[in-house]
Design a protein around this motif. Structure first.
Motif, short mmCIF file in Angstrom:
data_model
loop_
_atom_site.label_atom_id
_atom_site.label_comp_id
_atom_site.label_asym_id
_atom_site.label_seq_id
_atom_site.Cartn_x
_atom_site.Cartn_y
_atom_site.Cartn_z
N THR A 15 5.08 -7.60 -13.72
CA THR A 15 6.40 -7.07 -13.39
C THR A 15 7.27 -6.87 -14.63
N THR A 16 6.75 -7.16 -15.82
CA THR A 16 7.57 -7.08 -17.03
C THR A 16 6.89 -6.24 -18.10
N THR A 77 17.95 -5.80 -21.02
CA THR A 77 16.96 -6.04 -19.96
C THR A 77 17.51 -5.45 -18.67
N PHE A 78 16.69 -4.63 -18.00
CA PHE A 78 17.15 -4.06 -16.74
C PHE A 78 15.96 -3.79 -15.83
N VAL A 79 16.25 -3.56 -14.57
CA VAL A 79 15.22 -3.33 -13.56
C VAL A 79 15.11 -1.83 -13.29
N ASP A 80 13.88 -1.31 -13.33
CA ASP A 80 13.63 0.08 -12.97
C ASP A 80 13.16 0.11 -11.52
N ARG A 84 7.19 0.37 -9.29
CA ARG A 84 6.80 -0.88 -8.65
C ARG A 84 5.31 -1.14 -8.86
N ASN A 85 4.95 -2.42 -8.89
CA ASN A 85 3.54 -2.76 -9.05
C ASN A 85 2.86 -2.72 -7.68
N ILE A 86 1.57 -3.09 -7.64
CA ILE A 86 0.83 -2.95 -6.39
C ILE A 86 1.33 -3.90 -5.31
N GLU A 87 2.09 -4.91 -5.69
CA GLU A 87 2.65 -5.84 -4.72
C GLU A 87 4.06 -5.41 -4.28
N GLY A 88 4.54 -4.28 -4.81
CA GLY A 88 5.84 -3.76 -4.40
C GLY A 88 7.02 -4.27 -5.17
N HIS A 89 6.77 -5.05 -6.23
CA HIS A 89 7.87 -5.59 -7.03
C HIS A 89 8.33 -4.57 -8.07
N ALA A 90 9.65 -4.44 -8.23
CA ALA A 90 10.20 -3.51 -9.22
C ALA A 90 9.90 -4.01 -10.62
N LEU A 91 9.80 -3.08 -11.55
CA LEU A 91 9.46 -3.40 -12.93
C LEU A 91 10.70 -3.78 -13.72
#
Length: 330
Positions: A15-16, A77-80, A84-91
């Protein structure tokens, strides 16, 4: 795999990501190091083997560009939410700013490419005055966006933001002349201007971008787009640098060991995007005791040779322009 401006994270559960904005001044031009034909910044996922975020940045930069790194600081640092990864979490992006001397190795041994940062942000280049596109295209489009607000309060807030970001002349009742000028322009608001264009759907990275509703030549004038949110990361770096050169000696990391005062002024102008008053700039350098003559002169082909200087690394430097603003040319 074909990339898009808003793309899902490649296979994996990470996720990072770490992203590097490497800046150099070459031939009085502010340049940024890119990969993938200028569409991405050097980047890569944070791996368990990386003992720190900075170690991850250095590894990916070395592998992708072969560019030697010097000064490096964490940028933002910020969220895009668009990736999202295969588990649905934002990067999550952890970005870094690096100041370097442009290396020939980059061109010889990698697919990296140095680009003028005004290729991505043409409206930020005021070295020859305000670009015509601001008054004829950008501001009218933003005012139209403001007028489409759901209520008067939102419309007024948008108009206030336009005035703040784009300076006096951005609003009809501010115009002292018939064309937009630089009055009230704050160079360090690069990120605010980019985010406003994104929110208004005026750049390709924006999810609401509709080029069919814009002038035919809009895509050629609005700057080179990038994949993911990487153009936003560059905008963050430009804002940080433009703000910090007012009070910290970051320019040191971009200059050769010896230089002329004209080269120093032109380098700061390249970063700030505005011209400086020559006499006031040199007077400011004298009062701060930041540079000292080497006793040698440049070998100019025409005109008088210019004296060469170096930075005074033997004194405690707390700022480049302590308690002063850059002496911009009127």
């Amino acid at each position: 795999m074909t990339l898009s401006y808003s793309h899902a994270h490649k296979e994996g559960s990470g996720t990072t990501e770490v992203v590097a904005v490497l800046i150099a001044i070459t031939d009085h031009s502010a340049r940024v190091l890119t990969v993938d034909q200028g569409k991405l910044l050097p980047n890569g996922p944070l791996m368990p083997l990386h003992r720190s975020l900075q170690a991850g940045v250095r590894q990916w930069v070395e592998e992708q560009t072969q560019q030697p790194l010097g000064y490096l600081e964490q940028l933002y640092t910020f969220v895009d939410t668009n990736r999202r990864n295969i588990e649905g979490h934002a990067l999550v992006y952890v970005s870094y700013l690096g100041l370097v001397q442009e290396s020939e190795t980059v061109h010889q041994q990698s697919q990296a490419l140095w680009r003028d940062w005004y290729d991505y942000f043409p409206w930020e280049n005021h070295l020859d005055g305000a670009p015509e596109m601001i008054g004829t295209l950008i501001v009218p489009a933003l005012l139209d966006w403001a007028s489409q607000a759901d209520d008067d309060a939102t419309m007024q807030r948008r108009q206030q933001r336009i005035r703040l970001c784009w300076g006096a002349g951005a609003m009809p009742d501010d115009t002292a002349t018939e064309r937009y000028d630089d009055y009230g322009w704050a160079a360090e608001h690069t990120l605010l201007r980019y985010e406003m264009l994104y929110e208004a759907g005026l750049i390709p990275e924006a999810p609401d971008y509709q080029p069919s509703k814009l002038p035919a030549n809009w895509s050629q004038l609005i700057g080179t787009p990038m994949y993911y949110d990487h153009r936003r990361v560059i905008a963050t770096a430009i804002s940080r640098l433009r703000a910090k050169i007012e009070y910290q000696p970051l320019i040191f990391g971009l200059m050769p060991e010896v230089f002329t005062l004209s080269q120093l002024q032109q380098s700061i102008e390249a970063l700030s995007g505005v011209r400086l008053h020559k006499q006031n700039f040199r007077r400011l350098l004298d009062t701060q005791n930041l540079v000292k003559p080497t006793g040698e002169s440049s070998s100019a082909q025409r005109g008088r040779p210019a004296k060469l200087y170096r930075f005074c690394h033997d004194i405690e430097l707390q700022s480049l322009l302590m308690d002063s603003k850059l002496p911009k040319r009127k």
